[in-house]
Design a protein around this motif. Structure first.
Motif, PDB file in Angstrom:
ATOM      1  N   ALA A  68       0.834  -1.208   0.000  1.00  0.00           N
ATOM      2  CA  ALA A  68       0.000   0.000   0.000  1.00  0.00           C
ATOM      3  C   ALA A  68       0.866   1.254   0.000  1.00  0.00           C
ATOM      4  CB  ALA A  68      -0.931  -0.010   1.205  1.00  0.00           C
ATOM      5  N   LYS A  69       1.928   1.242   0.793  1.00  0.00           N
ATOM      6  CA  LYS A  69       2.833   2.389   0.849  1.00  0.00           C
ATOM      7  C   LYS A  69       3.572   2.571  -0.470  1.00  0.00           C
ATOM      8  CE  LYS A  69       6.643   4.357   3.549  1.00  0.00           C
ATOM      9  NZ  LYS A  69       7.565   4.144   4.686  1.00  0.00           N
ATOM     10  N   ALA A  70       4.044   1.454  -1.038  1.00  0.00           N
ATOM     11  CA  ALA A  70       4.771   1.519  -2.310  1.00  0.00           C
ATOM     12  C   ALA A  70       3.875   2.059  -3.419  1.00  0.00           C
ATOM     13  CB  ALA A  70       5.306   0.139  -2.680  1.00  0.00           C
ATOM     14  N   LEU A  71       2.614   1.637  -3.440  1.00  0.00           N
ATOM     15  CA  LEU A  71       1.675   2.124  -4.453  1.00  0.00           C
ATOM     16  C   LEU A  71       1.437   3.619  -4.319  1.00  0.00           C
ATOM     17  CD1 LEU A  71      -0.963  -0.751  -4.450  1.00  0.00           C
ATOM     18  CD2 LEU A  71       0.394  -0.011  -6.417  1.00  0.00           C
ATOM     19  N   SER A  72       1.299   4.088  -3.087  1.00  0.00           N
ATOM     20  CA  SER A  72       1.071   5.511  -2.858  1.00  0.00           C
ATOM     21  C   SER A  72       2.265   6.341  -3.331  1.00  0.00           C
ATOM     22  CB  SER A  72       0.809   5.757  -1.369  1.00  0.00           C
ATOM     23  OG  SER A  72       0.581   7.119  -1.118  1.00  0.00           O
ATOM     24  N   GLU A  73       3.462   5.887  -3.003  1.00  0.00           N
ATOM     25  CA  GLU A  73       4.666   6.606  -3.411  1.00  0.00           C
ATOM     26  C   GLU A  73       4.836   6.571  -4.925  1.00  0.00           C
ATOM     27  OE1 GLU A  73       7.666   4.598  -1.201  1.00  0.00           O
ATOM     28  OE2 GLU A  73       7.278   5.704   0.673  1.00  0.00           O
ATOM     29  N   LEU A  74       4.582   5.426  -5.510  1.00  0.00           N
ATOM     30  CA  LEU A  74       4.709   5.287  -6.963  1.00  0.00           C
ATOM     31  C   LEU A  74       3.761   6.233  -7.684  1.00  0.00           C
ATOM     32  CD1 LEU A  74       4.853   1.963  -8.939  1.00  0.00           C
ATOM     33  CD2 LEU A  74       2.979   3.534  -9.372  1.00  0.00           C
TER      34      LEU A  74
END
Length: 445
Positions: free
Chosen positions: A337-343
């Motif tokens: 979830a964090k990686a998707l938000s940053e991406l």
């Protein structure tokens, strides 16, 4: 005494041949520091900000915003000793000269690693051509004591696109790549071999942006749009696409999402339905590794991957890009979830690094964010499957013989039928649907 150095356009990604100048952050007369951002460029993959490796005063900008520049071409001149006696700065057209100066630094000293370029030393290299003078950037930049050598012209007004093996083949066969394609497509081995055995076809002249009397506006195809168009055409007419659809009741997933959002593990993290889809794809790919494989035409092999480099199709102001989450199978749901938000944030700003958009293994395209139920997505080149994640809607649904309102979405899976058979594609899609309909089923996969 003034010391003039020319800053060449460097190769910011593997195999970059050209880039468009988007914006200058400096102007003649500005004083700059080492590693200060001076220009923003757009490659075929993303917008990139370039820092300069020297401190000094900018004396001249050699290209205008919107201009396409070949790698190795000097784009600005800087005086690294502005306190010295006045002297004439060098220019790419070779009409100006500067007094003799101290010996030049080595190539490693001149082009040391720059902020934003990665860990390796950046050098600007260009392949020599028989009919063109050697470019300025082929040698270390140095103070000039004589009229500067002109930058190599872009023959025909464009730069031919071809992979390194194809360029080598053309060189070995004595074929000038400029005679093969001026329409921006990537030149293939077959193009080179055909040209070596017979006369080349006439070169088309690149289009120029115009507005006609009927009010139609024509925009040159370049940058991300050009790369995307080429990739989609190659994929659509190379990989035999098959698309399957599945409608899923994701009410349990949405209920679990509401609970997890209140959990300390998700504090400060935006938990979207797409994060559940990403986790489901990674889990389902373990059972059906074919969807995470790739077809190697040249070596006639299917390449099975022990990792999941998950691509997320993202719409940006510059066009469609597909940045990757590396080793997504190793990430927990909060980490995904964090990686998707940053991406998403980086992609929206157009700052995705070129290296983050290559070597993916499977892709998700979230058409649901646009209120679209589903589609028939085109496989990302080099991969074998892509999942379209549709909009989640309140829908009448039969539960235990009764009609109830449930949260329902549609999934669509396109896969390369050379690699993935119908049974394998169906199994993968069913597994993803099961994981979204009943997140607890993750324990059995």
């Amino acid at each position: 005494m003034p010391q003039y150095k020319q800053f060449p356009l460097a190769d910011t990604a593997e195999g970059l041949t050209e880039a468009d100048i988007l914006n200058w952050h400096v102007k003649p007369g500005d004083e700059v520091k080492v590693n200060q951002i001076v220009v923003e460029i757009e490659t075929a993959k993303a917008a990139v900000e370039l820092p300069i490796p020297w401190a000094g005063v900018i004396t001249e900008l050699h290209v205008e915003p919107g201009q396409t520049v070949e790698v190795g071409t000097p784009i600005l001149t800087i005086d690294t000793d502005p306190g010295g006696a006045p002297a004439e700065a060098p220019s790419p057209n070779g009409t100006a000269a500067a007094p003799a100066a101290a010996p030049a630094a080595s190539a490693e000293e001149e082009m040391k690693p720059l902020v934003g370029y990665g860990s390796k030393t950046v050098t600007a290299k260009r392949r020599a051509r028989k009919d063109a003078p050697a470019p300025v950037a082929a040698a270390p930049a140095e103070p000039v004591a004589a009229p500067a050598a002109p930058a190599a012209p872009v023959k025909g007004g464009y730069v031919p696109l071809a992979k390194p093996p194809v360029r080598k083949l053309a060189k070995d066969l004595g074929v000038d790549l400029h005679t093969l394609a001026a329409d921006g497509r990537v030149i293939t081995r077959e193009d080179v071999q055909r040209a070596a055995s017979g006369p080349a076809e006439p070169v088309a002249t690149p289009s120029v942006s115009t507005v006609d009397a009927a009010g139609e506006r024509r925009v040159p195809i370049k940058g991300v749009r050009k790369a995307t168009a080429k990739a989609m055409v190659d994929s659509a007419f190379t990989a035999p696409h098959v698309t399957e659809f599945l409608t899923v009741d994701v009410t349990p997933m949405m209920e679990l999402r509401e609970k997890l959002k209140k959990s300390p593990a998700f504090a400060g993290i935006k938990l979207t339905p797409l994060a559940f889809a990403a986790k489901a794809v990674c889990l389902a790919a373990k059972r059906t590794p074919d969807v995470n494989a790739s077809w190697d035409e040249e070596n006639q092999e299917i390449v099975y991957k022990s990792y999941v480099h998950l691509g997320i199709a993202a719409a940006t102001p510059r066009g469609l890009i597909v940045p990757k989450i590396r080793n997504a199978e190793q990430l927990s749901l909060p980490e995904l979830a964090k990686a998707l938000s940053e991406l998403t944030d980086v992609a929206r700003d157009g700052k995705t690094a070129p290296g983050d958009m290559i070597n993916g293994s499977i892709t998700i395209t979230n058409v649901g964010v646009f209120g679209v139920d589903t589609g028939t997505p085109i496989i990302t080149p080099g991969e074998s499957a892509i999942l379209a994640f549709g909009a989640i809607r309140d829908t009448p649904w039969v539960v235990d013989g009764e009609i109830k309102v449930r949260k329902v979405l549609q999934l669509a899976l396109s896969f390369d039928h050379r690699v993935v058979d119908g049974q394998q594609g169906s199994q993968f899609l069913a597994d993803v649907g099961m994981l979204l309909a009943d997140p607890a089923s993750a324990f059995i996969l």
